[in-house]
Scaffold this active site. Sequence first.
Site, PDB file in Angstrom:
ATOM      1  CG  ASP A  96      33.752  41.188  39.199  1.00 13.74           C
ATOM      2  OD1 ASP A  96      34.272  40.077  39.433  1.00 13.74           O
ATOM      3  OD2 ASP A  96      33.749  42.118  40.023  1.00 13.74           O
ATOM      4  CD  GLU A 153      36.950  39.789  44.266  1.00 15.04           C
ATOM      5  OE1 GLU A 153      37.254  39.959  45.463  1.00 15.04           O
ATOM      6  OE2 GLU A 153      37.503  40.423  43.338  1.00 15.04           O
TER       7      GLU A 153
HETATM    8 ZN   LIG Z   1      40.904  42.467  41.611  1.00 17.41          ZN
HETATM    9 ZN   LIG Z   2      40.562  39.391  41.594  1.00 22.24          ZN
END
Ligand SMILES: [Zn+2]
Ligand SMILES: [Zn+2]
Length: 415
Positions: A96, A153
Amino acid sequence: MKKFLIFIIILNFQISKSQSLDSQIKSIEEKMITWRHDFHKYPEVSNREFRTSEIIAKHLESLGIEVKRNVGVNGVVGILNGKKKGKVVALRADMDALPIQENNDLPYASVNRGVMHACGHDSHMAILMATAEILSKNKNFDGTVKFIFQGAEEGPPPGEEGGARMMIKEGVLDNPKVDVIFGLHISSLLPMNKIYYKPKGFFASSSRFTIKVVGSQAHGGTPWPGVDPIVITAQIINSIQTIISRESELTKEPAVISFGKVEGGNRFNIIPNEVNLVGTIRSLDYEMRDYIKQRIHELAEGIAKSYGGKAIVEIVDGADITFNDPFTMDKMLPSLKKSAGSENVILSNAKTIAEDYAYYLNEIPGFLFELGGYNTKELRKAPPHHTPDFFIDDSSMILGVKTMTNLALDFLKGE
Ligand SMILES: [Zn+2]
Ligand SMILES: [Zn+2]
């Protein structure tokens, strides 16, 4: 003499074999840079990695790797079997980007307005795609390599599930059951061609807190009938910082409390009714984290009460501590050194940033290491992660491929 000759032949064979792996890695570099530039140009935020995950899935399929799509929203899992059954090693990359408007003047700068790969996850994906290609062409190992491409994440959007936790819940570490996991994070601040590692607590846990300070609204010119939540807030902010500076044993492990948002009031002559605070706690020790949480409650609630107001505190735990298994770290250190050269494998300090990779390490042994991404020969200043100027050097990625490949093969060999 004959024995000696055979030994030389075997040695030569092994050297040429490892050279050929090295030359394969070298020859994939250009392709890997193109992949990274493409991801960088078309970044997608957490849980919206639709195009990104499709490119990855197609690449893995083209290599003959078994692919599972949509594991934990957009996650892609590739399963590569070696010549015989054996242990299972997982290699993980996150996918991401962040809601940041890129400030770099690059031919591959983001064209998605307000979205940018400002944490280097574009390079993580390109490195793992290249590693998958190399390993798929060198399947002469016993066991299985599982490639985990994980979304969100940085945290899923409010109200949504995602990230490592969701992938684990959906069975990413089962079928086949994973024995060990390795992952890397590139760093824009650390010099390239170097690897940074640390056994035990490496990245911090992250907890998000909100404090609603409630007073009683009044005229700015006559504050005495009211309760001023702005004055209470000032006391709370200062007092909470003393949890770190006066009450935390910082020689044991570092800890941080930061306020990220202070919001209240609307006019110069009105004392508002409430002020809202948002912040983060970072810790490398769970006992310290619990103590900090308890003290935030006590201080905020106690201070507000003593001024005749009220504080409503809420603390939500985000990522856990990224705890690198010391035994695995020790066992695989030669593999890191083989990849980067002993002098380039550096024992790191703990970091107060957080990674949701921590959740894999709660389940199975393994570790996360940092890969330097800053070209110290360049005059440009190294900009930090999560900023519009974030930049990493493309040529830093090749060491990532080499290291991930070696970690997988060496672990499966039982070295
Ligand atoms: Zn980051
Ligand atoms: Zn990262």
